[in-house]
Design a protein around this motif. Structure first.
Motif, PDB file in Angstrom:
ATOM      1  N   UNK A  23      45.044  33.009  42.957  1.00 15.41           N
ATOM      2  CA  UNK A  23      45.556  32.053  41.963  1.00 15.41           C
ATOM      3  C   UNK A  23      44.947  30.676  42.164  1.00 15.41           C
ATOM      4  N   UNK A  24      44.729  30.343  43.431  1.00 15.59           N
ATOM      5  CA  UNK A  24      44.150  29.026  43.717  1.00 15.59           C
ATOM      6  C   UNK A  24      42.657  29.011  43.432  1.00 15.59           C
ATOM      7  N   UNK A  25      41.978  30.123  43.632  1.00 13.38           N
ATOM      8  CA  UNK A  25      40.511  30.153  43.499  1.00 13.38           C
ATOM      9  C   UNK A  25      40.052  30.801  42.200  1.00 13.38           C
ATOM     10  N   UNK A  67      50.902  39.261  36.851  1.00 16.87           N
ATOM     11  CA  UNK A  67      51.745  38.076  36.679  1.00 16.87           C
ATOM     12  C   UNK A  67      50.967  36.784  36.914  1.00 16.87           C
ATOM     13  N   UNK A  68      50.130  36.753  37.969  1.00 16.90           N
ATOM     14  CA  UNK A  68      49.515  35.485  38.351  1.00 16.90           C
ATOM     15  C   UNK A  68      48.125  35.279  37.724  1.00 16.90           C
ATOM     16  N   UNK A  69      47.455  36.355  37.355  1.00 16.83           N
ATOM     17  CA  UNK A  69      46.064  36.181  36.955  1.00 16.83           C
ATOM     18  C   UNK A  69      45.795  36.508  35.486  1.00 16.83           C
ATOM     19  N   UNK A  70      46.390  37.564  34.976  1.00 13.57           N
ATOM     20  CA  UNK A  70      46.065  37.946  33.601  1.00 13.57           C
ATOM     21  C   UNK A  70      46.721  36.994  32.602  1.00 13.57           C
ATOM     22  N   UNK A  75      53.337  35.546  33.340  1.00 15.92           N
ATOM     23  CA  UNK A  75      54.173  36.430  32.515  1.00 15.92           C
ATOM     24  C   UNK A  75      53.849  37.870  32.912  1.00 15.92           C
ATOM     25  N   UNK A  76      54.841  38.735  32.876  1.00 14.34           N
ATOM     26  CA  UNK A  76      54.656  40.130  33.275  1.00 14.34           C
ATOM     27  C   UNK A  76      54.682  40.993  32.030  1.00 14.34           C
ATOM     28  N   UNK A  77      53.460  41.266  31.543  1.00 13.55           N
ATOM     29  CA  UNK A  77      53.344  42.110  30.374  1.00 13.55           C
ATOM     30  C   UNK A  77      52.185  43.093  30.564  1.00 13.55           C
ATOM     31  N   UNK A  78      52.494  44.321  30.279  1.00 15.64           N
ATOM     32  CA  UNK A  78      51.440  45.350  30.367  1.00 15.64           C
ATOM     33  C   UNK A  78      51.060  45.736  28.953  1.00 15.64           C
ATOM     34  N   UNK A  79      49.889  45.258  28.542  1.00 15.20           N
ATOM     35  CA  UNK A  79      49.407  45.588  27.210  1.00 15.20           C
ATOM     36  C   UNK A  79      47.902  45.786  27.306  1.00 15.20           C
TER      37      UNK A  79
END
Length: 481
Positions: A23-25, A67-70, A75-79
């Motif tokens: 997330x930081x990089x 959650x952290x990258x996409x 947000x937690x979404x699987x699409x």
């Protein structure tokens, strides 16, 4: 593998660390590289903890990645198909890695177990070879007891006493192993419910102990096939030590007996030699005395008989120690027969019939040994004859057959081989005064000269001994007129 709780904690901690780092990089490494980094905790957790920690890391990594990258982030979404594929990749990596890690770990444990077994066998072999087999066997058992569960060495006496308090089933398994040379008891195919495993030490050689007994592991687990194989190798080493101890004991016993035989032969030879000279003097004086005193004949005959017995003792000692070396030469049978007849005085009631043609060809023999053979054969015939002893010689091709026959009771066919053994006397009446050495000496001297000797029935029903000598110049048959 690590303990379960620690494995799960490490899996979650690794996912959290990778999530914070990516997330930081993210602006610098990009979404693709960040996704690959989430495979690291999955691999580590699967290798160190197994399948379940690996799956936990896979699902936790997939959630953290989503959650952290996409986008949209946090947000937690699987699409989309790519989100499903990422979760499946994490799961497949966890499953494959854990399986490979489990197999490699099992191989490693097997290799370590084999190395430990080889090390133990090498140490046991060195211990058994360090000392004499009898003491090394006891020390090896004590050494094994410190490394394994209870160990016993069992033989027939042990089973009858049951000093270890074995159950009826264990006693039956031990008896089976002892008498059938088969591994029985715990973890085997024969009486597996027993609490002990019984392994034969090897083929039965009449020595104890015969069976190695090893108690069921204290943990209660069933021994594996590799464990049984290892115990079989231990039993084989102990069996070799047992057999070596038996052979060493037998060798010591043979050496003791051989030493006793050497001392006995030396004593007999020394005794006969020391008595020979004074006896010769006594015999000479009795010969002179018998010419003027008729009663001295009996004493002279006794002295001569004692002299022959001493010569037999010397001959027996020479045969036993292998010092009989014949000096083969051309021998005139007429001279040898004359010397033998002169040395033997048959009982007064026994007539000696000599059938020796004066023109016999020379034979190949040692004159001293041949004379000794004839003396003993004549003496033996004189003791068993009823009235007549016959000494004859006849040509048989290139051989000369010298026969000494009597008209006594004869020798049974079943006893004809035994009469040439030492100290064997087959007396049919109370007239025998022999030592039991005469015929064995005849046999030994004849074999030394390569002269065959046989015994059969004589024409008068007694025994007939025949010596077959090689002629020096075989007589040629006369041409027919």
């Amino acid at each position: 593998m690590q303990r379960p709780i620690a494995s799960y904690a490490i899996a979650l901690f690794g996912v959290a660390a990778i999530a914070w780092l990516t997330a930081a990089l993210l602006p610098k490494i990009g979404i693709t590289s960040a996704a690959l980094m989430f495979l690291l905790p999955v691999l580590y957790a699967a290798v160190r903890g197994g399948l379940l920690p690996g799956l936990l890391a896979a699902f936790a990594g997939a959630i953290a990645y989503n959650f952290f990258l996409l986008p949209p982030r946090f947000t937690l979404r699987i699409h989309g198909f790519d989100n499903v594929i990422s979760v499946l990749v994490f799961v497949v990596v966890a499953v494959v890695t854990s399986r490979l890690a489990t197999l490699l770990k099992a191989r490693e444990e097997e290799a370590l177990a084999r190395a430990a077994c080889s090390e133990e066998l090498a140490a046991l072999s060195a211990l058994l070879a360090a000392k004499d087999a009898a003491s090394a066997l006891g020390e090896a058992i004590s050494w094994l007891e410190r490394r394994h569960d209870r160990i016993l060495l069992i033989d027939e006496d042990f089973l009858s006493g049951n000093d270890a308090g074995l159950s009826a089933l264990d006693l039956a398994a031990a008896s089976w192993a002892l008498h059938n040379a088969d591994m029985t008891g715990h973890a085997t195919q024969v009486m597996p419910a027993a609490d002990w495993t019984f392994i034969p030490l090897g083929p039965h050689l009449g020595t104890d102990p015969d069976v190695l007994a090893v108690a069921r592991p204290a943990t209660g687990v069933t021994r594996s096939a590799s464990d049984l194989s290892h115990l079989g190798q231990i039993a084989a080493l102990l069996g070799q030590a047992r057999d070596r101890a038996a052979l060493e004991q037998e060798t010591r016993e043979r050496e003791r007996l051989a030493q006793g035989d050497r001392l006995r032969r030396t004593f007999l030879a020394s005794l006969a030699h020391d008595f020979h000279t004074p006896l010769a003097v006594i015999t000479g004086r009795l010969v002179s005395l018998s010419q003027t005193v008729p009663d001295a004949d009996e004493a002279l005959e006794a002295a001569r008989r004692l002299e022959r017995m001493l010569e037999d003792l010397l001959g027996a000692a020479r045969i036993e120690d292998g010092s009989v070396v014949p000096r083969m030469e051309s021998v005139d049978l007429v001279d040898v027969v004359g010397a033998a007849v002169e040395a033997v005085r048959l009982p007064g009631r026994i007539a000696l019939v000599r059938d020796i043609p004066p023109d016999l060809p020379f034979v190949h023999a040692d004159p001293v040994l041949l004379r000794h053979c004839l003396i003993n054969l004549l003496d033996n015939a004189g003791r068993h004859a009823f009235g007549t002893v016959t000494l004859s010689a006849r040509c048989a091709g290139s051989r000369m057959v010298l026969a000494v026959c009597d008209d006594g009771s004869g020798i049974a066919e079943a006893d004809r081989a035994r009469i040439f053994e030492r100290f064997i006397r087959l007396e049919v009446d109370d007239r025998g005064q022999g030592s039991g050495l005469g015929l064995s000496i005849v046999k030994g001297f004849a074999e030394a000269m390569a002269i065959p000797i046989t015994v059969s029935d004589s024409a008068s029903g007694g025994a007939c001994f025949r010596l077959s000598l090689a002629q020096v110049s075989p007589r040629q048959p006369e041409p027919e007129e």
